[in-house]
Scaffold this active site. Structure first.
Site, mmCIF file in Angstrom:
data_model
loop_
_atom_site.group_PDB
_atom_site.id
_atom_site.type_symbol
_atom_site.label_atom_id
_atom_site.label_comp_id
_atom_site.label_asym_id
_atom_site.label_seq_id
_atom_site.Cartn_x
_atom_site.Cartn_y
_atom_site.Cartn_z
ATOM 1 N N ARG B 331 -20.122 -14.415 0.185
ATOM 2 C CA ARG B 331 -20.106 -14.224 -1.501
ATOM 3 C C ARG B 331 -20.284 -15.969 -2.215
ATOM 4 N NH1 ARG B 331 -13.949 -12.718 -0.465
ATOM 5 N NH2 ARG B 331 -14.354 -10.494 -0.260
ATOM 6 N N GLU B 426 -2.555 -18.006 3.054
ATOM 7 C CA GLU B 426 -3.802 -18.298 1.923
ATOM 8 C C GLU B 426 -3.597 -19.812 1.612
ATOM 9 O OE1 GLU B 426 -4.144 -16.657 -1.965
ATOM 10 O OE2 GLU B 426 -6.238 -18.548 -2.815
#
Lengths: 250, 638
Positions: B331, B426
């Protein structure tokens, strides 16, 4: 450059559950057709705040059509009537310049209004809590490939499992029935071999809870299917009825 | 203060198994004596709340959404990695471990990542047992696809809605426990402060979002599973409600914040269409399995329709620059490559900030039906938002903020430097280093919640002598006063600007100065401007309504107030990390080809920041990263 729209909004305002509520009219000017419906409301709210008024309370979160939070009845139709679309994914290019748009909360006995366009949908959670699961604990499960499941069955279960629990089906139903929501969860789990051991118990308990929560009965008019943003099929209600019948005759 | 990561000794592959044996247990009859608070109900929160309740602990779970089923994990599209090697294509626990470490640009902890790869296989078993309808082949076995940064197919998926199905699986397990009375669920409830008693995290202060009621909750341990801070950029793929408040307020109570500058800009999002936009929408990375990314070779072709640009005039730049990974380059690399071609003036679409993701070849090869079956819902979503049909013309995509690798510092037990405070998913920093690979967030959230915390929290209970305090303890009173003080201050300003206008300005600033490319100058400019903007916020924000009812402006104002402080921490860390790595790209540090240039001699460490007061420079603590098994090579996907 995108086209601009000038609209008139008739919005349901209600201070709390006890308040009777009323429609209020607001202009929405210079609305970009690339905006989503909720972004249009953001713009209106900014203007209301700047004018010293309280903004319109409405629910939203992911704004990409998957969390199921947004819950607006737009011109009388839950989510606004574009096929397979939640209000957050409804874009203003679907409206005409000069149009008057009415905006209301979900209206159902089992979904009391908290404020303005926000309703309490916790009844859905309570239905899941009585049977919308496979009773397995964490750990000790067999290898994922030890139980082959045909693609057809798996795909069909997935069709049902897509339900986002938004409640549009209830809002669209003249009886305020939650049958499509319950049918989707029961079908998802009952179609799969993992869900079979609790199949009848699940159907029985979830239907019983649905009634207890004050949702109405199903008269199979199909308005739920028509507004469902995930296009959950009415056929699943037939499946739920079969599974429920088994629990009655067991 | 020294940072002890508590990584067990012994060979990498045996660390976790040995450690599970070494960790102290709580006997079944005693578990019900311990109360656990879980904040957040996404993959990490729901899975940990359900699992701990199954074990016999008393659990309270909190979420700001109206139902735990709506946490933002639900929006993850593409899939979840697991080292099952069902494809017989050379995958293994070690390969998943290695890909993740390399994908993170050698800035994550070996032992944590290895454990993640190990338990990945259990996650798939668990989810299937719950009834998660993963995609299957005609023979009835599970199907896989490929994701960026890997040369094997190890990603399990449920159409383009994998996060939804995994979250609904965890939600079903959580719901079962709520039904059994072992979890008390508090939806529409926001955590606004952490309570510390004798140095241990022992409770939280919450606000009931429906009526404004402030409540105290005490427990033996607090788990934060509250997601990332991507919304500091205003525009991101996060849900509009996602915020840093729980993590940041814990930080203000002493929890260290690690590597905040590691933010992930996802390459395939729908480009920004105007100032009205409230969020950006991701188009799953899985699309890069079949879509080819390109821009025109010549600037003057950018205004033409894609169909009118000849094959020879198209630059498939990912395939050209990274032939072995092609369109599946990781990414961070794909995003920077997109920025580069747009900076050269070869971007497409009305803003010039876009590249094509073209399915023309795949449709020719496989037929439109096959593509519809694989990605139908994504194509529908694209059409909904843009009004364009991607079966007929290429999608336009551009990078957008998507995920944050940084988070509260945790040790191998997922416990922060504050004993009793655990951080999962996260919200912690531990597994993805400076860049997360696709389909690894779902894996980490569920690994932490189902398979790590049940072991490590027991060890804390068994070894800590701290009892659950009464909510009458002075620390609760002080924390509650802090919370009510913030609300009345915000409501009392009655200024001229809306909360959103401040958030938008802050986000734009952070995106421009601390986004895909960062420099000393840009970061110093941001660090100068952020305190000014924060000052203006506290002078001139307009928060209408009262604190005693449902008030979305007040909720939002509290979150933006925290972003105003957190942005400074983010830029401070980015300025301090004078190297490029993964998603953190400092323009001063790049190779001749424009790739990220690390400085392992100076920066092979975790930067964990200690709060020292608003506007004061936080204190840096370093945790050195020791690589015993992998060689810190230069990442190459060429």
């Amino acid at each position: 450059m995108a086209n601009k729209l000038n609209l008139t909004l008739k919005v349901w305002r209600q201070d709390n559950a006890a308040d009777g509520g009323r429609f209020e009219t607001y202009p929405a000017r210079g609305i970009d057709e690339d905006m989503s419906f909720l972004e249009m409301l953001d713009v209106v709210n900014e203007e209301l705040i700047e004018d010293g008024k309280e903004p319109i309370a409405f629910d939203s979160d992911c704004r990409e059509g998957i969390c199921g939070t947004c819950s607006l009845v737009i011109n009388g139709i839950p989510h606004g009537g574009r096929k397979g679309t939640t209000a957050c994914q409804l874009h203003m290019r679907n409206f005409k310049d000069g149009q008057t748009i009415s905006i209301e909360p979900w209206r159902a006995r089992a979904f009391p209004v908290i404020r303005d366009l926000i309703v309490d949908r916790s009844a859905f959670d309570r239905i899941i809590q009585v049977g919308g699961f496979v009773s397995v604990r964490t750990g000790g499960t067999p290898d994922a490939n030890s139980m082959p499941i045909s693609k057809e069955v798996s795909d069909k279960a997935m069709d049902a499992a897509q339900c986002i629990g938004c409640g549009a089906c209830v809002a669209a139903c003249k009886n305020g029935s939650a049958m499509l929501f319950v049918a989707a969860k029961v079908s998802h789990l009952n179609l799969l071999p993992q869900g079979k051991p609790e199949k009848t118990r699940r159907a029985e308990r979830m239907v019983w809870k649905m009634d207890e929560e004050g949702f109405g009965g199903c008269s199979v008019t199909g308005s739920c299917e028509a507004v469902c943003p995930k296009e959950i099929s009415l056929d699943f209600i037939a499946k739920l009825n079969r599974d429920f019948a088994l629990s009655v005759f067991k | 203060m020294s940072l002890n990561s508590n990584i067990p000794s012994g060979p990498l592959a045996q660390k976790w198994d040995q450690h599970k044996f070494d960790l102290k247990l709580v006997n079944p009859a005693n578990k019900r004596k311990f109360e656990v608070i879980v904040v957040g109900s996404g993959l990490a929160g729901a899975s940990s709340a359900a699992t701990l309740a199954e074990l016999g602990y008393r659990v309270k779970c909190f979420c700001y959404q109206d139902s735990p089923r709506r946490a933002h994990s639900i929006a993850a599209q593409g899939g979840i990695n697991a080292a099952k090697n069902y494809q017989n294509d050379g995958d293994s626990v070690y390969r998943l471990f290695y890909d993740t470490i390399k994908g993170g640009d050698f800035r994550s902890r070996e032992a944590n990542v290895y454990r993640l790869a190990q338990v990945s296989v259990n996650i798939i078993d668990q989810c299937v047992a719950q009834g998660v309808p993963f995609a299957r082949e005609y023979g009835g076995l599970l199907d896989n696809r490929s994701f960026g940064g890997a040369q094997v197919s190890r990603t399990f998926y449920a159409r383009g809605q994998t996060g939804q199905q995994l979250l609904l699986g965890a939600y079903s397990a959580l719901s079962r426990q709520i039904g059994l009375g072992t979890v008390q669920m508090y939806p529409r409830t926001e955590m606004l402060d952490l309570v510390i008693v004798d140095g241990h995290a022992k409770g939280i202060i919450t606000r009931d979002l429906t009526n404004g009621k402030i409540e105290r909750h005490a427990a033996d341990a607090v788990i934060l599973a509250t997601g990332g801070y991507g919304n500091v950029f205003f525009l991101s793929t996060n849900a509009v409600g996602c915020n840093v408040t729980a993590s940041y307020r814990a930080h203000k109570r002493g929890a260290f914040f690690a590597n905040p500058c590691y933010t992930q800009i996802h390459p395939t999002c729908i480009p920004v269409s105007g100032d009205h936009q409230s969020k950006l929408t991701l188009m799953s990375e899985s699309l890069r399995n079949d879509g080819r990314v390109w821009v025109p070779k010549k600037k003057e072709d950018c205004r033409k329709r894609a169909a009118d640009i000849a094959e020879a005039d198209r630059d498939y730049y990912l395939e050209r620059k990274y032939p072995s990974f092609g369109n599946l380059a990781p990414r961070d690399i794909s995003s920077r490559a997109a920025k580069e071609v747009c900076d050269e003036g070869r971007g497409v679409g009305p803003s010039g900030l876009g590249v094509y993701l073209d399915f023309g070849d795949a449709i020719k090869r496989l037929g439109e039906n096959k593509i519809r079956e694989r990605y139908g819902n994504l194509f529908d979503m694209y059409e909904c938002i843009t009004g364009e049909n991607a079966y007929r013309q290429p999608m336009r995509i551009f990078p957008a903020v998507h995920y944050t690798m940084g988070g509260l510092w945790v040790d191998y037990h997922l416990m922060s430097n504050l004993p009793g405070l655990f951080v999962l998913g996260e919200a912690n920093f531990s597994d993805h280093g400076a860049n997360r690979l696709g389909a690894s967030a779902l894996m980490q959230g569920l690994a932490d919640g189902y398979f790590v915390i049940p072991y490590t929290i027991a060890n804390y209970f068994a070894t800590s002598k701290q009892k659950c305090p009464s909510t009458d303890h002075p620390s609760f009173k002080q924390a509650e006063e802090n919370v009510t003080g913030i609300a009345s201050r915000l409501l009392g300003i009655k200024g001229k600007r809306t909360v959103r206008s401040f958030h938008r300005e802050l986000g734009k600033l952070v995106w421009e100065k601390c986004g895909m490319a960062r420099s000393k100058e840009s970061l110093e400019a941001a660090l100068k401007r952020i305190p000014e903007l924060r000052e203006e916020f506290w002078q001139n924000v307009n928060v209408p309504g009262s604190g005693q009812s449902l008030n979305q402006s007040l909720e939002y104002a509290g979150r933006v107030a925290d972003f105003m402080e957190f942005a400074e921490l983010l830029c401070t860390d980015a300025l301090n990390r004078d190297e490029s790595c993964g998603g953190h790209f400092r323009v001063e540090h790049q190779t001749e080809d424009g790739e990220a240039l690390r400085h392992d001699d100076k920066f092979a460490h975790v930067s964990a920041w200690e709060f020292k007061g608003v506007g004061n420079k936080p204190e840096l603590h370093k945790e050195e990263l020791v690589y015993e098994n992998v060689h810190m090579s230069t990442r190459s996907y060429k």
